[in-house]
Scaffold this active site. Structure first.
Site, PDB file in Angstrom:
ATOM      1  N   ASP A 197      40.446  44.090  40.699  1.00 31.88           N
ATOM      2  CA  ASP A 197      39.773  43.068  41.224  1.00 31.88           C
ATOM      3  C   ASP A 197      39.648  43.200  42.819  1.00 31.88           C
ATOM      4  OD1 ASP A 197      39.720  41.920  38.719  1.00 31.88           O
ATOM      5  OD2 ASP A 197      41.686  40.772  39.091  1.00 31.88           O
ATOM      6  N   GLU A 199      31.711  36.040  35.616  1.00 28.19           N
ATOM      7  CA  GLU A 199      32.915  35.745  36.469  1.00 28.19           C
ATOM      8  C   GLU A 199      32.553  36.865  37.609  1.00 28.19           C
ATOM      9  OE1 GLU A 199      36.418  37.100  34.106  1.00 28.19           O
ATOM     10  OE2 GLU A 199      35.956  38.799  34.185  1.00 28.19           O
TER      11      GLU A 199
HETATM   12  O1  FUB Z   1      42.232  40.622  36.716  1.00 26.97           O
HETATM   13  C1  FUB Z   1      42.231  39.315  35.973  1.00 26.97           C
HETATM   14  C2  FUB Z   1      40.765  39.114  35.883  1.00 26.97           C
HETATM   15  O2  FUB Z   1      40.057  40.083  35.254  1.00 26.97           O
HETATM   16  C3  FUB Z   1      39.979  38.575  37.149  1.00 26.97           C
HETATM   17  O3  FUB Z   1      40.186  37.332  37.750  1.00 26.97           O
HETATM   18  C4  FUB Z   1      38.738  38.818  36.378  1.00 26.97           C
HETATM   19  O4  FUB Z   1      37.725  38.903  37.802  1.00 26.97           O
HETATM   20  C5  FUB Z   1      38.753  40.232  35.770  1.00 26.97           C
HETATM   21  O5  FUB Z   1      38.484  41.184  36.359  1.00 26.97           O
END
Ligand code: FUB
Length: 470
Positions: free
Chosen positions: A42, A213
């Site tokens: 991330d 997301e």
């Molecule tokens: O790392 C946890 C979650 O997985 C993140 O918040 C998302 O963007 C995905 O990468």
């Protein structure tokens, strides 16, 4: 010439062309993932002076775990976007007295000499994820909770179905905006100049087609850009468990947005999370993959690659470079491969051409398969002079037809007179969609063999087999 031979010939031409592109581009970023001492995920990028910082999550899931284990965030830094330093954990769940777990994807935004780090965490309140904000006096902190409670939670009117993945952008007039959200629910709001309160109501921006997301907002030549993870099968991914990066543009920071296409194909981890930044006159995309040794969907690693704009402001697709992910020198690339059997329409050469598959069903590239053989089979590498190895990594092919993952596997080396199991070997994995790494005490040999036994009723296939020097 048959259509199959043509396809194969075209894919070899494409492979040569891709190699040339990498060489011509300088190949400076063949060291992905950029850090392999820990698993990082991330990434959010920030340039301050002559340094690029990457604020990354930290994957601590055990091998084979099926969920995230994330407790803190690290800061990586570089002055050339090539050599990276891990400055350690600079923020942790423990810094938020009201939070308990899940140190997910954050981002840092500077203002008035301070650095505001927006992070999603499990806030222990109603619902699951909240967004908190920490503040520090320098890009490396120290950081402390700036608010003493969530900035955004499930009780924020019109919040996202999953309040994660904040991206904060400050426009030329000083107005800051926060975008966030998961489960296809993107949201946006203005921030007050104190950076720790929303200014007005939460809106649902329009036009971020297929948003899943991980938004990342920036501005270039007066155009607003939003890069985000999507997981549609309409040009983005082969299976919606994976994600690609799409982007959209707008002439207003709150939209409406126009979706412009995919700029990062699906990566080797199921999740995909990216940042785009200009550093020393070059644009980069920073993202994560599962490419580090022992990596996986919950053991991800940050990668950096160059990103190019076209003259009209559209963005070219990023070429994912790899190399450091093997954590060593892949001797398979110079080996001669042989096998107990290969189907006439498949390709043994596919297993040692340096390809990193997108998944076990990846047919975009040539594959090795031994249909209709069943039971014990093998592939082998030979070198004209002895090499020293301590890992073999196998990426299994599964076509959901006659070829399935094997039931078991093992690695042997040639002593000069006999085959012997490699000493001190870790388990030989048969997981899909990832490199399965067998580590062992170093052996110096001219031959290595990967043995495998098919599942009952199936044959076996491989997409890539790496043989790594320490
Ligand atoms: O790392 C946890 C979650 O997985 C993140 O918040 C998302 O963007 C995905 O990468």
């Amino acid at each position: 010439m048959s259509r199959r031979s043509w396809r194969r010939r075209l894919s070899s031409v494409a492979a040569i062309a891709a190699t040339l592109v990498l060489v011509l581009a300088g190949g400076a970023y063949a060291a992905n993932p950029i850090i392999t001492s820990i698993y990082t995920a991330d990434p959010a990028a920030l340039v301050v002076g002559n340094t690029m910082y990457i604020y990354s999550g930290h994957d601590e899931a055990a091998p084979g775990a099926t969920n995230f284990s994330m407790r803190d965030w690290h800061v990586l830094s570089s002055t050339d976007a090539n050599t990276w330093t891990d400055n350690g954990a600079k923020l942790s769940i423990a810094d938020f007295s009201w939070a308990g777990a899940d140190a997910w994807a954050g981002e840092v935004e500077p203002r008035n000499g301070k650095y505001y780090w927006y992070v999603p965490v499990n806030g222990n309140g109603p619902g699951w994820m909240d967004i908190g904000v920490a503040v520090g006096d320098s890009p490396l902190g120290p950081f402390h909770d700036a608010k003493g409670g969530p900035l955004i939670s499930d009780s924020t009117p019109n919040s996202s179905p999953l309040n994660i993945d904040p991206t904060v952008f400050t426009d030329d007039d000083g107005q800051a905006y926060i975008y966030w959200g998961g489960y296809w629910g993107v949201r946006a709001a203005k921030l007050k100049s104190n950076m720790i309160e929303l200014d007005g109501s939460v809106v649902t921006p329009q036009g971020l087609t297929n948003y899943w997301e991980a938004p990342w907002m920036f501005k270039r030549n007066g155009v607003y850009y939003m890069v985000y993870a999507a997981n549609d099968t309409n040009g983005c991914v082969t299976s919606s468990s994976y994600a690609c990066q799409r982007y959209a543009t707008a002439s207003n920071p709150l939209g409406p947005w126009t979706q412009r296409g995919v700029i990062l194909d699906q990566v080797s981890s199921t999740t995909s999370h990216a940042a785009v930044v200009e550093f020393n006159g070059q644009w980069y995309m920073v993202y994560h993959t599962a490419d580090a040794p022992g990596g996986g969907n919950f053991r991800r690693s940050v990668a950096v690659d160059k990103l190019y704009f076209n003259a009209d402001g559209t963005i070219q697709k990023v070429i994912q470079t790899r190399g450091g992910g093997t954590g060593g020198d892949n001797k398979a690339l110079t080996a001669t491969a042989s096998t107990s059997y290969v189907s006439s329409w498949e390709s043994l050469a596919a297993i040692n051409d340096g390809y990193t598959p997108a998944g076990s069903a990846d047919r975009a590239h040539a594959v090795y398969g031994n249909w209709p053989q069943q039971g014990a089979q093998w592939v082998q590498y030979d070198w004209p002079a002895a090499v020293t190895l301590n890992r073999v990594r196998a990426y299994w092919f599964d076509d959901d037809q006659g070829i399935d993952l094997p039931a078991s596997c093992s690695v042997q080396y040639w002593t000069g007179s006999a085959w012997q199991n490699v000493p001190g070997a870790s388990a030989c994995g048969v997981a899909p969609n990832t490199f399965n790494t067998v580590t062992f005490s170093p052996v110096t040999t001219t031959r290595i063999r990967l043995n495998f036994t098919s599942r009952s009723g199936y044959s076996t296939g491989l997409l890539e087999v790496q043989a790594l020097a320490p």
